[in-house]
Enzyme design. Structure first.
Site, mmCIF file in Angstrom:
data_model
loop_
_atom_site.group_PDB
_atom_site.id
_atom_site.type_symbol
_atom_site.label_atom_id
_atom_site.label_comp_id
_atom_site.label_asym_id
_atom_site.label_seq_id
_atom_site.Cartn_x
_atom_site.Cartn_y
_atom_site.Cartn_z
ATOM 1 C CB CYS A 104 20.536 34.711 29.259
ATOM 2 S SG CYS A 104 19.096 33.941 28.487
ATOM 3 C CG ASN A 105 18.849 30.069 29.896
ATOM 4 O OD1 ASN A 105 19.026 30.296 31.089
ATOM 5 N ND2 ASN A 105 17.686 30.238 29.306
#
Length: 435
Positions: A50-51
């Protein structure tokens, strides 16, 4: 050959850019295949969370290899290279190796020391091997990076009390609810009408942290309701009402706090949808999906506060100072692991010479053994032949032990090349072009 990495992360790109380059699990195989189609990329592996999205490659030429990866990213995301490039970083050789090891150790995470990234690097290694896109170099690097991550967590306190994305999302909810009530700090979530959308790993962690913060009842929605029911069975101490996504609108109206974490590639909650729902109270959305599950335009609604993964910085900064000190100790361990990997890779330079030396000596051994056996006559038994065969092999191995150990031992590139030239000259291993 060189190792390179091209990617972007929470440090270089906002979530609206990251979500365009997010590669879901089901697209990894095809993406690896596309990358391997570039003639200058010899091995390749993808880390997508997600990052961050990072692509590691073993390439013939570092500049061409990096350009090829950037071209792939532009084609995949349908974002022009000129627009994409300011958000990308690239590292080569020693820096690329160090970066992956720091990532695996949690030293480059939004949440310093978070543990989930280690399992994501393991998955990256597994997918590379399953798709045969990695070879001996990247497999060794990935394996050693996993070892580095484990070592940091075992030998330092970096991961002690470290928050995850999920726990940071829950703490953000506590902070915002507290601020609404004039409280500076974390408040209990007991009594909040909580809705969790999604039933994957992140949702499991969300429920774990919600429980620890006082939540004793929530609604869990998932496209596959059986999966939601299975997940709820792991939390017998919480009242969990499971529903399908077809009840999303109704569930939103009954909630005060909504968490979303699904693998949807496009937002499924936007302002238009919210306008068609009769909201009776203020509502907080916290979206930890990448790509985002909730459109940014919902913030225009008077009754809604919406947050995404980039808003978690407010929570993360509260407890980073302690781990920043430990991170220095952890980074020294990671640098030691980098040296070990680079020394191993440098030692591969000696492999062709060692193999040629073994091959030449084996040929001599066989020729001389055959001459000796032919002179022994038919009275020499098969058992005796095996003994002599083993004896000659043992002698060759003894002769080779010292030079091979020396060639493989840690030393500078100049020293190793000098040693290789001496061995090649002494044993006449050079081909005609080298002589």
């Amino acid at each position: 050959m060189q190792i390179v990495v091209v990617g972007l992360s929470h440090r270089t790109a906002p979530v609206e850019v990251r979500e365009k380059l997010s590669i879901p699990d089901q697209a990894i195989s095809e993406s690896l295949k596309s990358l391997r189609a570039y003639s200058d990329i010899l091995e390749v592996s993808i880390l997508s969370t997600c990052n961050r999205l990072e692509i590691y490659g073993l390439v013939k030429d570092k500049n061409i290899g990096i350009s090829s990866i950037k071209e792939f990213l532009s084609d995949y995301s349908q974002v022009n290279c000129e627009v994409l490039t300011p958000h990308l970083f690239d590292f080569r050789q020693e820096e690329a190796v160090l970066h992956l090891m720091k990532v695996s150790a949690g030293l480059d995470s939004l949440v310093l020391g978070e543990g989930q990234i280690l399992s994501q690097v393991k998955k990256m290694m597994r997918l590379g091997q399953e798709n045969q896109s990695t070879g001996p170099i990247l497999n060794r690097l990935l394996s050693q990076s996993v070892s580095a991550g484990k070592k940091v967590r075992a030998e330092t306190n970096l991961g002690t009390g470290a928050v995850s994305i999920s726990s940071a999302a829950v703490e953000l909810a506590q902070l915002k609810i507290g601020q609404d009530n004039g409280i500076d700090g974390l408040v209990s979530l007991k009594g909040e009408k909580v809705l969790v959308v999604g039933a994957g790993r992140m949702s499991r962690l969300l429920i774990t942290h919600l429980k620890s913060k006082g939540c004793n009842k929530l609604t869990l929605l998932n496209r596959n309701i059986d999966r939601a029911i299975n997940l709820s069975g792991d939390f017998p101490d919480i009242e969990i009402i499971c529903k399908g996504l077809d009840e999303l609108d109704k569930s939103i109206t009954l909630s005060s706090l909504v968490f979303t974490s699904t693998a949807s590639e496009k937002p499924f909650i936007d302002l238009e949808r919210i306008k068609n729902i009769s909201l009776n109270n203020k509502l907080k959305f916290i979206d930890i999906g990448v790509p985002r599950n909730i459109s940014n335009d919902v913030k225009q609604h008077d009754l809604i506060e919406a947050f995404d993964v980039d808003d978690l910085e407010e929570v993360v900064s509260r407890n980073q100072e302690f781990r920043q000190k430990i991170a220095k100790e952890a980074e020294s361990l990671v640098k030691e692991e980098r040296i070990i990997f680079l020394e191993w890779w440098a030692s591969l330079e000696a492999v062709p010479v060692i193999n040629k030396l073994r091959s030449d000596l084996e040929l001599i051994r066989k020729e001389e053994l055959q001459k000796a056996l032919s002179r022994m006559g038919p009275d020499f038994s098969a058992r005796e032949r095996k003994v002599v065969e083993a004896l000659t092999k043992g002698i060759i191995n003894k002769i080779l032990h010292t030079p091979v150990t020396k060639l493989r031992s840690p030393q500078s590139r100049e020293e190793r090349q000098a040693s290789l030239k001496i061995v090649e000259k002494l044993f006449s291993l050079m081909d005609d072009e080298q002589k």
